[in-house]
Design a protein around this motif. Structure first.
Motif, PDB file in Angstrom:
ATOM      1  N   THR A 167       0.812  -1.220   0.000  1.00 38.64           N
ATOM      2  CA  THR A 167       0.000   0.000   0.000  1.00 38.64           C
ATOM      3  C   THR A 167       0.840   1.262   0.000  1.00 38.64           C
ATOM      4  OG1 THR A 167      -1.936   1.030   1.040  1.00 38.64           O
ATOM      5  CG2 THR A 167      -0.216   0.266   2.514  1.00 38.64           C
ATOM      6  N   GLY A 170       4.250  -0.052  -3.237  1.00 40.08           N
ATOM      7  CA  GLY A 170       3.960  -0.941  -4.358  1.00 40.08           C
ATOM      8  C   GLY A 170       4.736  -2.236  -4.352  1.00 40.08           C
ATOM      9  N   THR A 208      -1.642  -3.446  -2.599  1.00 39.33           N
ATOM     10  CA  THR A 208      -1.657  -2.674  -3.844  1.00 39.33           C
ATOM     11  C   THR A 208      -3.090  -2.374  -4.294  1.00 39.33           C
ATOM     12  OG1 THR A 208      -1.422  -4.765  -5.060  1.00 39.33           O
ATOM     13  CG2 THR A 208       0.582  -3.512  -4.643  1.00 39.33           C
ATOM     14  N   SER A 211      -4.219   0.811  -2.350  1.00 41.64           N
ATOM     15  CA  SER A 211      -3.021   1.643  -2.236  1.00 41.64           C
ATOM     16  C   SER A 211      -3.329   2.993  -1.595  1.00 41.64           C
ATOM     17  CB  SER A 211      -2.406   1.867  -3.618  1.00 41.64           C
ATOM     18  OG  SER A 211      -1.908   0.663  -4.142  1.00 41.64           O
ATOM     19  N   ASN A 214       1.138   4.540  -2.689  1.00 42.20           N
ATOM     20  CA  ASN A 214       1.855   3.808  -3.731  1.00 42.20           C
ATOM     21  C   ASN A 214       2.044   4.690  -4.971  1.00 42.20           C
ATOM     22  OD1 ASN A 214       2.810   2.058  -5.669  1.00 42.20           O
ATOM     23  ND2 ASN A 214       1.146   0.589  -5.483  1.00 42.20           N
TER      24      ASN A 214
END
Length: 499
Positions: A167, A170, A208, A211, A214
């Motif tokens: 998060t 990446g 991800t 996120s 990220n």
């Protein structure tokens, strides 16, 4: 009667490549014009297939092209890839990809993916040296004894920490480094390899998918949508905590069942094969964890810590990460006093065990190259964006979730998806009176959910690392995927009406 078995991951990807090549004969070719900022000349370059023209790098240029992005996003380097220009799609002469292109695609993919392929091979070499020293066996035995009665903490910690990496910066491709290290730990804790795989892959996927900071998804997508990345951050934080909780509870439920009755494992018949693959000898007693082996484990752990710090704060990427693991292997060889010829043999053998995984990465990249050469990705995007006209905002939002899930099959790169689609999709939010951050959310959730089973994403290389079939993974993940999908749809519907 024998059960029907799926072909290997390599064959699955080759079949998908053949399907994509066939699509280039059926789907009309087309392309959007693109715009890229060249910092060395301080200007924009607008490109089509036939020509490129230079334009002044000003806000007026962006407005004239109907790109609703502040010029600062380009000047600061936040947007550095070519972005699609709205309303510039045009059909082109077909570029069908024939047998020759299909045969070449894995080779082109391997060449294009050489950075991650070398990372995987060097990690394999490092693992080979670690196995030679006996440090793995000693460390795993020690950890197994230390965690006795509290093995569930391993699931919570690994999943949460990897999700935190996903998060924030990446953490995705880098997790390939964790499978050879962590799977033996989960096996020593009396879980099956599926538990370890789930903690690593789902931790990264949930992170991800939801996120927060990220730069490769949330920030670049928000920039390309013309909004600040903090817009909608509170919603994404809520989804991160909720989806992570659901995922951990799901893994714990499965892990508890497997621990109490190993026959309940989805991969019970592969238990000994997987143990042998990771060099776990159930007969020979492991070596004692002496000071030298402790130092080797410290150096090994520092290699991964340095990788995470480098990627997070020092702008490292594959060359630097790969170099770190190579140096780590050499240092460990010196500490263990391994002879040069033995070191080379062990390193080579270790790398060879991951050669199949490396080929998977290249074949998957070759599929993307087929689509790019066949000019069908933009056509799919164009028609997907046109279907939404006149939709109710609740239906529109959930439709976009599935659109992004489908598009991610053809464009598994999060940053590539963002710069290609956001300038086209984000303005659609204005037509149904919702915030553009909702489009960013549908992009994140759609890609993230489909990544759990998307054969063109990282799941097949991850499965190959652990020696688990795709059919076994689908059986394991299907209930969780359904729960997360329903959760995402409820969240998106609520977010557009609770204004």
């Amino acid at each position: 009667m024998n059960k029907l078995k799926l072909p290997t991951a390599h064959t699955i990807l080759i079949l998908i490549a053949a399907m994509v090549a066939a699509l280039t004969w059926l789907v009309p070719a087309g392309k959007y014009d693109t715009l890229v900022y060249q910092s060395q000349d301080d200007l924009f370059v607008k490109s089509s297939l036939t020509q490129s023209i230079e334009l002044p790098a000003t806000q007026q240029t962006l407005e004239e092209l109907n790109i609703k992005i502040p010029i600062e996003k380009f000047l600061s380097g936040d947007i550095y890839k070519p972005i699609a220009i709205p309303n510039t799609y045009q059909e082109l002469d077909a570029r069908p990809q024939g047998i020759g292109a299909l045969i070449k695609s894995p080779i082109k993919g391997i060449i294009a993916s050489s950075d991650i392929i070398f990372l995987i091979l060097i990690i394999g070499g490092l693992i080979g040296i670690m196995n030679l020293t006996g440090a793995f066996d000693a460390g795993i035995a020690y950890m197994s004894e230390s965690l006795k009665g509290r093995e569930y903490m391993l699931i919570i910690l690994v999943t949460s920490l990897i999700a935190a990496g996903g998060t924030t910066f990446g953490l995705a491709e880098e997790t390939m480094a964790f499978y050879p290290i962590l799977i033996p730990v989960f096996l020593a804790a009396k879980y099956d390899a599926m538990v370890g795989l789930a903690c690593i892959y789902l931790g990264s996927s949930i992170g991800t998918m939801c996120s927060t900071t990220n730069p490769f998804s949330t920030i670049i997508a928000s920039d390309a949508a013309g909004i600040n990345w903090t817009t909608g951050l509170d919603h994404r934080l809520i989804m991160l905590l909720l989806c992570l909780l659901i995922t951990i509870l799901y893994i714990l439920h499965y892990a508890r069942r497997v621990k109490s009755d190993p026959s309940k494992s989805i991969i019970s018949e592969q238990k000994e094969t997987i143990k042998a693959h990771f060099g776990i000898n159930s007969v020979k007693s492991p070596p004692k964890l002496n000071p030298r082996l402790k130092l080797i484990i410290v150096v090994f752990s520092l290699s991964f810590l340095l990788m995470i710090v480098g990627v997070s704060f020092l702008d490292w990427w594959f060359v630097e990460m790969t170099s770190t693991f190579l140096v780590g292997a050499i240092v460990i060889g010196f500490i263990a006093k391994v002879k040069e010829t033995v070191f080379v043999q062990a390193f080579t053998n270790g790398a060879s065990t991951l050669l199949g995984v490396a080929f998977l990465v290249g074949i998957a990249r070759g599929i993307t190259i087929l689509m790019e050469d066949g000019l069908i990705s933009d056509t799919i995007l164009f028609h997907a964006s046109n279907v939404t006209a006149g939709m109710n905002k609740g239906i529109f939002t959930n439709f976009m979730l599935f659109v992004y899930g489908g598009l991610s099959f053809f464009m598994p790169s999060s940053s590539g998806m963002a710069v290609l689609t956001m300038p086209i999709m984000a303005p659609l939010a204005d037509t149904v009176n919702i915030g553009r951050e909702t489009i960013v959310d549908t992009y994140l959730l759609g890609m993230g959910l489909f990544a759990l089973i998307n054969p063109t994403s990282l799941i097949l290389p991850a499965l190959a690392m652990v020696q688990i079939g795709f059919d076994k993974w689908v059986k394991f993940i299907s209930p969780l995927l359904f729960i997360l999908l329903v959760t995402s749809m409820v969240f998106l519907t609520f977010s557009v009406y609770a204004v």
